[in-house]
Scaffold this motif. Sequence first.
Motif, short mmCIF file in Angstrom:
data_model
loop_
_atom_site.label_atom_id
_atom_site.label_comp_id
_atom_site.label_asym_id
_atom_site.label_seq_id
_atom_site.Cartn_x
_atom_site.Cartn_y
_atom_site.Cartn_z
N SER A 1 -30.29 8.18 -18.61
CA SER A 1 -31.36 8.55 -18.62
C SER A 1 -31.69 7.89 -16.96
N GLN A 2 -32.21 6.58 -17.44
CA GLN A 2 -32.00 5.66 -16.15
C GLN A 2 -31.09 4.98 -15.40
N ASN A 3 -29.75 4.92 -16.06
CA ASN A 3 -28.65 4.58 -15.45
C ASN A 3 -27.56 5.85 -14.86
N PRO A 4 -28.17 6.65 -14.23
CA PRO A 4 -26.97 7.90 -13.60
C PRO A 4 -26.25 7.18 -12.90
N ASP A 5 -25.74 6.10 -12.55
CA ASP A 5 -24.34 5.76 -12.22
C ASP A 5 -23.29 4.94 -13.81
N GLN A 6 -23.97 4.76 -14.24
CA GLN A 6 -23.11 4.75 -15.71
C GLN A 6 -22.88 5.88 -16.77
N LYS B 1 -18.27 9.51 -17.24
CA LYS B 1 -17.38 10.80 -16.93
C LYS B 1 -15.97 10.31 -16.40
N ALA B 2 -15.56 9.66 -15.82
CA ALA B 2 -14.75 9.49 -15.30
C ALA B 2 -13.89 8.07 -15.64
N ASP B 3 -14.26 7.65 -16.59
CA ASP B 3 -13.42 7.01 -18.35
C ASP B 3 -13.57 7.08 -18.79
N PRO B 4 -13.24 8.59 -19.40
CA PRO B 4 -13.97 8.51 -21.27
C PRO B 4 -13.25 7.38 -21.87
N SER B 5 -12.71 5.96 -21.66
CA SER B 5 -12.33 5.34 -22.09
C SER B 5 -13.44 3.76 -22.89
N LEU B 6 -14.31 4.51 -22.43
CA LEU B 6 -15.74 3.31 -22.13
C LEU B 6 -16.84 4.08 -22.99
N ILE B 7 -16.32 5.59 -24.21
CA ILE B 7 -17.05 5.25 -24.29
C ILE B 7 -17.38 4.84 -26.26
N ARG B 8 -16.33 4.28 -26.17
CA ARG B 8 -15.99 3.38 -27.65
C ARG B 8 -17.26 1.83 -27.12
N PHE C 1 -21.27 2.24 -26.25
CA PHE C 1 -22.50 2.00 -26.86
C PHE C 1 -22.60 0.87 -27.93
N GLU C 2 -21.68 -0.28 -27.10
CA GLU C 2 -21.31 -1.53 -27.64
C GLU C 2 -22.35 -1.95 -27.00
N GLU C 3 -22.08 -1.44 -25.38
CA GLU C 3 -24.06 -2.02 -24.48
C GLU C 3 -25.35 -1.18 -24.74
N VAL C 4 -25.08 -0.25 -25.46
CA VAL C 4 -26.24 0.67 -25.53
C VAL C 4 -26.56 -0.50 -26.72
N LEU C 5 -26.39 -1.01 -27.50
CA LEU C 5 -26.37 -1.68 -28.70
C LEU C 5 -26.98 -2.83 -28.20
N ARG C 6 -26.14 -3.44 -27.49
CA ARG C 6 -26.90 -5.03 -27.08
C ARG C 6 -27.71 -4.72 -26.21
N TYR C 7 -27.96 -3.45 -25.16
CA TYR C 7 -29.37 -3.50 -24.28
C TYR C 7 -30.17 -3.50 -25.60
N TRP D 1 -24.83 -14.31 -22.48
CA TRP D 1 -24.97 -12.83 -21.00
C TRP D 1 -24.31 -12.82 -20.02
N GLY D 2 -25.27 -14.08 -19.04
CA GLY D 2 -25.36 -13.97 -17.54
C GLY D 2 -26.76 -12.87 -16.57
N ASP D 3 -25.89 -12.05 -17.10
CA ASP D 3 -27.23 -10.58 -16.44
C ASP D 3 -27.39 -9.74 -17.71
N PRO D 4 -28.34 -10.37 -18.62
CA PRO D 4 -27.92 -9.10 -19.86
C PRO D 4 -29.59 -7.92 -19.21
N GLU D 5 -30.13 -8.01 -18.77
CA GLU D 5 -31.15 -6.88 -18.11
C GLU D 5 -31.05 -5.85 -17.22
N VAL D 6 -28.47 -6.39 -17.25
CA VAL D 6 -28.35 -4.99 -16.89
C VAL D 6 -27.25 -4.27 -17.17
N PHE D 7 -27.50 -2.54 -17.52
CA PHE D 7 -27.18 -1.99 -18.52
C PHE D 7 -25.60 -1.42 -17.42
N ARG D 8 -24.35 -1.90 -18.18
CA ARG D 8 -23.21 -2.19 -17.86
C ARG D 8 -22.29 -1.65 -18.65
N VAL D 9 -21.81 -0.63 -18.71
CA VAL D 9 -21.31 0.77 -20.05
C VAL D 9 -19.32 -0.31 -19.96
#
Lengths: 106, 408
Positions: B264-269, B274-281, B284-290, B332-340
């Motif tokens: 909800s905070q990162n609509p581009d992500q 949606k554009a690449d379902p292979s990024l689903i798993r 979630f790892e990035e959600v966990l890290r973030y 992580w380099g840029d840990p404050e950025v949420f990147r799927v």
Amino acid sequence: MKVTYIQPDGSQQVVEGIEGDSVMQTAVNAGVPGIIAECGGSMACATCHVYVDAAWADKTGTRSESEEDMLDCAMAEMTDRSRLSCQVRLTADLDGLTVHVPEDDF
Amino acid sequence: MTETLIEGHKPLAPPPGIPVLDIDPYDVDTLYTPHAYYEALRAAGPVAYIPRYQVLAVGRFDETKTTFSDHETFVSSRGIGLNDFKLEKPWRPPSIILEVDPPEHTRTRRVMSKALSPKVVRGLMDDFRNSAATILDGLLGREIEAVVDLAEAFPTAVFPRAVGMKDVHTRHLVDYGAIVFNAVGPDNVLRQRDMARAPEVAAWINAACARDRLTDDGLGALVYAAADAGDITEAEAGMLVRSFLSAGVDTTVTGIGNALWCFSQNPDQWEALKADPSLIRPAFEEVLRYTSPVHTFLRTADRDTEIGGHPVPEGTKVLCVLASANMDPEKWGDPEVFRVDRRPVGHMAFGAGIHGCVGQNIARGELEALLSVMIEKVDRIEPMGEAIWRPNNAIRALDKLPLKLIPS
């Protein structure tokens, strides 16, 4: 020290590893395809499954019961050369190690 | 000789030369907005002394991972909270998988690991997907409170069924985890409030774990089958089923809420997913890290040792601040950025080493099912008001998340 990862299509990637690191960590650091390592090395996922090359089978040690339980859940068939690459640590003995990445790790 | 304990553990004078961090990590305001504390902890040094509780804390990635994984030196059997079980009786009988060391741990872990294996989870995925679709269909296009309506609704629909529970009490199931996790903190208002209601909730949970309250085709039955095979006792089987409920409901609820908040905070992500379902798993790892659903667990030094060159006496409680390790820029380099597409292999959200979350496959399965249904049905995830966090001594979860799921 060097580790060679061979993909199902026969392509090879030779990666520089550090003694003490796992074969999984070495692959992840280099972005080797097919070594997903979702659980990060807790023996919880089986997504770092590899087949140790026949020439190295005697040097990579034995599998624990817990490792066998998890290998039994891997997508690709478990054979007597199957290992979780997170459980194989690089030692001087393993310089030049070759492992094969399974067809479908996930 | 009796010694006055501090929060149920041995008092600790600051080891000479150690950085001191004069902060209360369990202050409610800190729990609401913890990131300045994490930054101060990492800046202080490889390890810091916290006078408020006479404990040490680690929050840089390397020291957190090393300390958390070194199960021989930094044990779990003396409790993963501030209480030292060797010196003070815990509030409930200790977990026989979480709060135990090898060789006992190896035996129970193996039973749980088999019951929660990737193969078992593959067999649950159809139910997870169908349930996610049904729940989502009822939520599309209107304002929802996503914590209750989705983050709680989905796991409390699928997980008790996966375990094979005949009794389901949604509130008790969610709250039991929160109680267990508040209990690992100090005797603050959060712990006191939860300890007051613990007896009622724990009694319901314990009763629901009995063999005759479980179906014969669920995860619970797999655990009782290990008792039939003689690998564990009947009582141990009940204790391990209890572990499903301590660690498998509230945590997943938190993971889903946090995932919805991230998107909800990162609509581009969300667009990227949606554009690449292979990024689903990986997403979630990035959600966990973030978001680190479990922000802090403790270990206890079982002998004199050291961390980052600083001496650590036997009996020292060490806060392992997993959420801080997951935000360490050195790692992580840029840990404050949420990147799927970050693929943060080795993040600390599920812990590390022999105590790494045994249920992580089922958590990933639930999230994969939910997100894969969502990218089909949900075009946009729009915030409808301020997201409010819920302070907990070990968990970082949302309390309120008003959203609208705009259908595709």
